[in-house]
Design an enzyme around this catalytic site. Structure first.
Site, short mmCIF file in Angstrom:
data_model
loop_
_atom_site.label_atom_id
_atom_site.label_comp_id
_atom_site.label_asym_id
_atom_site.label_seq_id
_atom_site.Cartn_x
_atom_site.Cartn_y
_atom_site.Cartn_z
N HIS A 169 30.27 -65.61 -37.68
CA HIS A 169 31.33 -64.67 -37.24
C HIS A 169 32.16 -64.11 -38.38
CE1 HIS A 169 35.12 -67.15 -37.37
NE2 HIS A 169 34.26 -68.16 -37.28
N THR B 155 20.28 -78.24 -27.55
CA THR B 155 19.50 -77.03 -27.29
C THR B 155 19.96 -75.90 -28.20
OG1 THR B 155 19.19 -77.71 -25.02
CG2 THR B 155 18.90 -75.36 -25.48
N GLN C 294 33.22 -67.90 -46.54
CA GLN C 294 33.85 -66.61 -46.83
C GLN C 294 33.00 -65.72 -47.73
OE1 GLN C 294 36.39 -65.14 -45.53
NE2 GLN C 294 37.26 -66.83 -44.35
N CYS D 179 43.27 -70.30 -39.08
CA CYS D 179 42.90 -71.50 -38.33
C CYS D 179 44.09 -72.43 -38.19
CB CYS D 179 41.76 -72.23 -39.04
SG CYS D 179 40.36 -71.16 -39.33
N ALA E 213 30.94 -73.11 -39.17
CA ALA E 213 31.04 -73.70 -40.52
C ALA E 213 31.81 -75.01 -40.49
CB ALA E 213 31.71 -72.70 -41.47
N1 PLP Z 1 35.51 -72.56 -44.32
C1 PLP Z 1 36.21 -71.49 -44.67
C2 PLP Z 1 36.40 -71.18 -46.13
C3 PLP Z 1 36.78 -70.67 -43.69
O1 PLP Z 1 37.47 -69.59 -44.04
C4 PLP Z 1 36.59 -70.99 -42.33
C5 PLP Z 1 37.23 -70.19 -41.27
O2 PLP Z 1 38.25 -69.57 -41.46
C6 PLP Z 1 35.83 -72.13 -42.03
C7 PLP Z 1 35.30 -72.89 -43.05
C8 PLP Z 1 35.57 -72.51 -40.60
O3 PLP Z 1 34.68 -71.61 -40.04
P1 PLP Z 1 34.29 -71.68 -38.49
O4 PLP Z 1 35.27 -70.81 -37.80
O5 PLP Z 1 32.91 -71.13 -38.42
O6 PLP Z 1 34.37 -73.09 -38.09
#
Ligand code: PLP
Length: 403
Positions: free
Chosen positions: A203, A242, A181, A328, A74
């Protein structure tokens, strides 16, 4: 360090890959390992599997398979839409995103502000929701893009995205929804959301890591997005490289299963969340659930334990897998930008722990988590006269809540 059973209550960070998903992916690592762009039989088999995955994903979120562009996550999808739209210069020079967006939305918006775009954050109320009056004031005819998440990763609030999409459209602006989410946690209908663009991650929905997707609705195909990479022309040139066939197959299977199981998952997860919240209230009556009365994801509880520093609590119990702030960005000591945007002080923000329940959690997990917290909090407060009740009686008494 005490040895305790591992309990995973961090499903907003990532989810366990469903066993069915792993099984579906395995043949595409060996045996069926063709490149989906190759004309030979193994390539065609891979391309067929990718097409099936697009169908399952489109069915879950309500879009045409051709509207899906696979990315690695994402984060990449968010960057692609924000950088890609702003790269194609138009007369519109303003971008807006809510103050509690994920860093993968705020980061590219801030980068574009460095390049001359006007970037403003849509304010959030104490309820954890975007303030629609402010949105009406800030979105105008100079606005190129409004980006607001479907649900927040830290506090679980579900944003009024339809209303925001309508306001954006009234001014001719595009609307992007970071729906990472929502997938697998809440029903998603892209038509109901009204987004022109939406980002997702496998994921977060019991699929593999390393695969995400950006949806561009057909009605905005004329709105060009410049690719951020150049290469072999895959995904209509928008995201060359790819295709990650095993990942795409896994994402497709995860979405197919969500289509079958989401309602049951949600019902069970809500029951577990109620049990957990009751346990917190019994353990520490002063504890406070953030945005408790707002529309929220079924399994997210962000709870403030006054007088407790979340990172110390989490460090005491590594077998209890929970988060503080956004996973994150954990590892940094700064309090979460989401909690600060809600008006919490820095100390209050540091005392918030996020618990996020998922499909594979059980009543036993909730009981173990509460027992473990009870004993840790007892130790933390050992110099404090405030008594911490015995959670075991509390928890067992509430088992009947779970159907
Ligand atoms: N956007 C939101 C609201 C998220 O909670 C997260 C991950 O915690 C992301 C984006 C990023 O997702 P990804 O781990 O697939 O990059």
């Amino acid at each position: 360090m005490k040895h305790r059973a591992t309990v995973y209550l961090d499903n907003n960070s990532t989810t366990q890959c469903a066993p069915e998903v792993i099984e579906a992916m395995l043949p595409f690592f060996a045996g069926n390992h063709g490149n989906a762009a190759s004309p030979h039989i193994l390539g065609q088999q891979a391309a067929g599997a990718v097409a099936l995955a697009r169908d399952s994903i489109g069915e879950l979120i309500g879009c045409a398979p051709s509207e899906i562009c696979f990315t690695s996550c994402a984060t990449e999808a968010n960057n692609l839409v924000i950088l890609g739209l702003t790269e194609v210069r138009t007369k519109r020079t303003k971008i807006l995103a809510s103050a509690i967006e994920h860093k993968s939305v705020l980061g590219p918006c801030e980068a574009m502000a460095q390049k001359g775009f006007e970037f403003a954050k849509l304010p959030i109320g104490k309820d954890g929701l975007v303030d629609l009056d402010w949105a009406r004031r800030l979105i105008d005819d100079r606005t190129l893009l409004v980006s607001v998440q479907g649900a927040n990763n830290e506090i679980g609030t579900i944003q009024p995205v339809r209303e925001l999409a309508d306001i954006a459209h009234e001014h001719g602006a595009a609307f992007h929804c970071d729906a990472a989410q929502l997938l697998g946690k809440q029903p998603v209908s892209l038509d109901a959301i009204g987004a022109d663009f939406a980002s997702f991650s496998s994921h977060k929905a019991y699929g593999p890591k390393g695969i995400g997707f950006l949806v561009t609705r057909n009605r905005v195909r004329n709105l060009s997005i410049a690719p951020i990479w150049y290469g072999g022309g895959q995904e209509n040139g928008l995201r060359p490289g790819t295709l990650n066939v095993p990942g795409i197959v896994g994402a497709g299977e995860a979405c197919r299963l969500c289509n079958l199981w989401l309602k049951d998952d949600m019902r069970r997860i809500v029951s577990l969340r109620l049990l957990l919240e009751q346990g917190f209230a019994d353990l520490i009556p002063e504890s406070r659930s953030i945005a408790r009365d707002s529309p929220r994801l079924p399994g997210t509880v962000s709870v403030m334990f006054p007088g407790v520093t979340a990172d110390l609590l989490i460090a005491r119990t590594p077998s209890l897998c929970v988060s503080m702030g956004s996973a994150c960005s954990s590892g940094t000591v700064a309090p979460s930008h989401v909690l600060l945007a809600l008006g919490l002080s820095r100390d209050e923000a540091r005392s918030v722990v996020r618990f996020s329940l998922g499909r594979y959690n059980t009543v036993g997990d909730v009981q173990t988590a509460l027992r473990s917290l009870s004993s840790d909090l007892r130790e933390i407060f050992s110099n404090d006269p405030k008594p911490v009740p015995n959670s075991e009686s509390v928890v067992v008494a509430r088992e009947e809540l779970i159907p």
